[in-house]
Design a protein around this motif. Structure first.
Motif, PDB file in Angstrom:
ATOM      1  N   SER A 268      38.446  30.161  36.465  1.00 21.72           N
ATOM      2  CA  SER A 268      37.600  30.615  37.917  1.00 21.72           C
ATOM      3  C   SER A 268      36.942  29.085  38.177  1.00 21.72           C
ATOM      4  O   SER A 268      36.714  29.077  39.413  1.00 21.72           O
ATOM      5  CB  SER A 268      36.263  31.342  37.439  1.00 21.72           C
TER       6      SER A 268
ATOM      7  N   LYS B  57      40.411  24.437  40.841  1.00 19.03           N
ATOM      8  CA  LYS B  57      40.584  23.964  42.265  1.00 19.03           C
ATOM      9  C   LYS B  57      41.906  23.344  42.946  1.00 19.03           C
ATOM     10  O   LYS B  57      42.014  22.684  43.714  1.00 19.03           O
ATOM     11  CB  LYS B  57      39.435  22.900  42.623  1.00 19.03           C
TER      12      LYS B  57
ATOM     13  N   LYS C 142      39.407  36.664  43.024  1.00 22.74           N
ATOM     14  CA  LYS C 142      38.009  35.969  43.405  1.00 22.74           C
ATOM     15  C   LYS C 142      38.410  34.542  43.726  1.00 22.74           C
ATOM     16  O   LYS C 142      37.714  33.818  44.283  1.00 22.74           O
ATOM     17  CB  LYS C 142      37.231  36.133  42.688  1.00 22.74           C
ATOM     18  N   SER C 143      39.615  34.062  43.307  1.00 24.88           N
ATOM     19  CA  SER C 143      39.949  32.560  43.388  1.00 24.88           C
ATOM     20  C   SER C 143      40.718  32.380  44.636  1.00 24.88           C
ATOM     21  O   SER C 143      41.655  33.049  45.133  1.00 24.88           O
ATOM     22  CB  SER C 143      40.690  32.191  42.164  1.00 24.88           C
TER      23      SER C 143
ATOM     24  N   TYR D 221      42.776  29.520  44.505  1.00 21.80           N
ATOM     25  CA  TYR D 221      43.651  28.740  43.776  1.00 21.80           C
ATOM     26  C   TYR D 221      44.660  29.398  42.675  1.00 21.80           C
ATOM     27  O   TYR D 221      45.657  28.916  42.472  1.00 21.80           O
ATOM     28  CB  TYR D 221      42.943  27.282  43.330  1.00 21.80           C
TER      29      TYR D 221
END
Length: 319
Positions: free
Chosen positions: A252, A255, A281-282, A284
Motif C-alpha cells: 500500500s 509509489k 485502493k492503490s 500504482y
C-alpha cells in the motif's frame, strides 16, 4: 488500480501447473552473451552482475532479480534479457550473494527481504552509468525483494520508472507452509538440495558460527530458515523473518508503477498472495492473475514467454 483481465492462455499441456513450472525451470534453453561485473556492497561483501546489451547504444536498462536457488543464467531471467535486448533495452541480471558460483564473504547470505543489496545495485548503476530509464523485474523471491524495496523506500531515484514482479510469495509464512505440503514435495526437495549444499559450505567457511551437529538437523526449508537464514540475518526466528521480510505489508506504500503477475494455479501461492483489495485502493499497484501459468511458467509459442512480453509492454507505458 483494478485487476487487469489477463489475455494469457496456456496450451493444453502447459495448463498443468506442475508441467509448466518444471519445463520452464529445467528444460528451457536460452542463448545469450553476458559480461560479468563485480561490485562491492556497503557492508564490505560483493555481488556479481551479468550484463547483456542491445545492438545499439541504449539509454534504457532492465534490472533482473532471480528466485530462490537461481542465478543470472537461469532461463527465466536470460529469456527476459534476450527479449529486452532485441527491443533496444540493455539488461543486467543480479546474482544474489553466493549465487554466482562463489561464496560471499559474510556469514549471512541472500534472503527474501534483502533490499539493502538491491539498493546498492541501483545506486551503483545510477552513479556509474547514464541510463535515463531503469526498470525492475523480480521473479519469485526476487519479486518479493522488488515489491518490498518499492514500498519501504522513500528515495526511489527518478531514473527508476516502473517495475514488475512475477510469481511472488508476498506472504512468506503462508507460502512456506504451502511449500511443505505434499503437492510441492518435489520442489521442496529440489530447493533443499541446493540450499543444504550451500549451508554445508557456509559451515566450513564459518565453523564457529554454526556446528555440524546443527547442520545435520536441517532437512526442511522451515528448519533451515530457523537455524540459519533468520539468525544469520538479524531476525529472532523463522516467524520473525517471514513477518518482517514479506512484501505484503509494504504494497500500500508503493509509489512507483508496478505490475504483479501471479497465476491462480501457482502451487507455491496462497489466497493472501493475491492482494486484490490493496490493488483496488492503490494508484500504482497493478495486478494480473491468469488462470494458468504455474510458478514462473507462462509458456508461449515463439520462444518468448508471456511474462517477458508483458514486462516490455508494461514498462513502455512508463518509459
Amino acid at each position: 488500480m483494478p485487476q487487469i483481465d489477463s489475455i494469457f492462455t496456456a496450451s493444453k499441456l502447459f495448463k498443468n501447473a506442475f508441467v509448466s513450472t518444471v519445463y520452464s525451470g529445467l528444460f528451457r534453453r536460452v542463448k545469450i552473451r553476458q559480461e560479468r561485473e563485480r561490485i562491492h556492497l556497503s557492508d564490505g561483501d560483493f555481488l556479481d552482475l551479468d550484463w547483456s546489451s542491445s545492438t545499439s547504444a541504449s539509454k534504457q536498462l532492465v534490472i533482473l532479480l532471480h528466485g530462490m536457488e537461481g542465478n543470472g543464467q537461469r532461463p527465466y531471467v536470460t529469456g527476459v534479457a534476450r527479449h529486452f535486448n532485441a527491443n533496444g533495452v540493455d539488461a543486467v541480471c543480479v546474482n544474489f550473494r553466493s549465487c554466482s558460483g562463489e561464496l560471499n564473504k559474510k556469514f549471512s547470505s541472500f534472503h527474501s527481504g534483502q533490499t539493502n543489496d538491491l539498493n546498492d545495485v541501483i545506486h551503483h548503476i545510477v552513479t556509474h552509468y547514464k541510463y535515463t530509464s531503469i526498470f525492475l523485474k523480480g521473479i519469485s523471491l526476487g519479486g518479493n525483494i522488488v515489491l518490498k524495496y518499492l514500498g519501504e523506500n522513500q528515495n526511489i531515484p527518478p531514473q527508476l520508472k516502473s517495475a514488475m514482479a512475477v510469481s511472488v510469495p508476498i506472504d512468506l509464512a503462508a507460502s512456506s507452509k504451502a511449500l511443505h505440503q505434499f503437492k510441492n514435495i518435489l520442489f521442496h526437495i529440489y530447493f533443499m538440495m541446493g540450499l543444504k549444499y550451500k549451508l554445508m559450505q557456509k559451515q566450513r567457511q564459518f565453523p564457529n558460527k554454526i556446528s555440524r551437529k546443527t547442520l545435520y538437523k536441517v532437512w526442511t526449508l522451515r528448519s533451515l530458515d530457523e537455524v540459519y537464514t533468520a539468525k544469520a540475518n538479524g531476525f529472532k526466528n523463522a516467524s520473525d523473518y517471514y513477518n518482517k521480510a514479506s512484501s505484503l505489508q509494504y504494497l500500500s506504500a508503493i509509489k512507483t508503477p508496478v505490475l504483479l503477475l501471479n497465476a491462480k494455479n501457482d502451487s507455491f501461492l496462497t489466497p493472501s498472495c493475491f492482494p486484490y483489495t490493496i490493488a483496488e485502493k492503490s494508484k500504482y499497484l497493478y495486478i494480473e492473475t491468469p488462470v494458468h501459468g504455474g510458478h514462473v511458467g507462462f509458456i508461449s509459442k515463439g520462444g518468448v514467454y508471456y511474462n517477458e512480453k508483458r514486462a516490455l509492454e508494461f514498462f513502455r507505458e512508463f518509459q
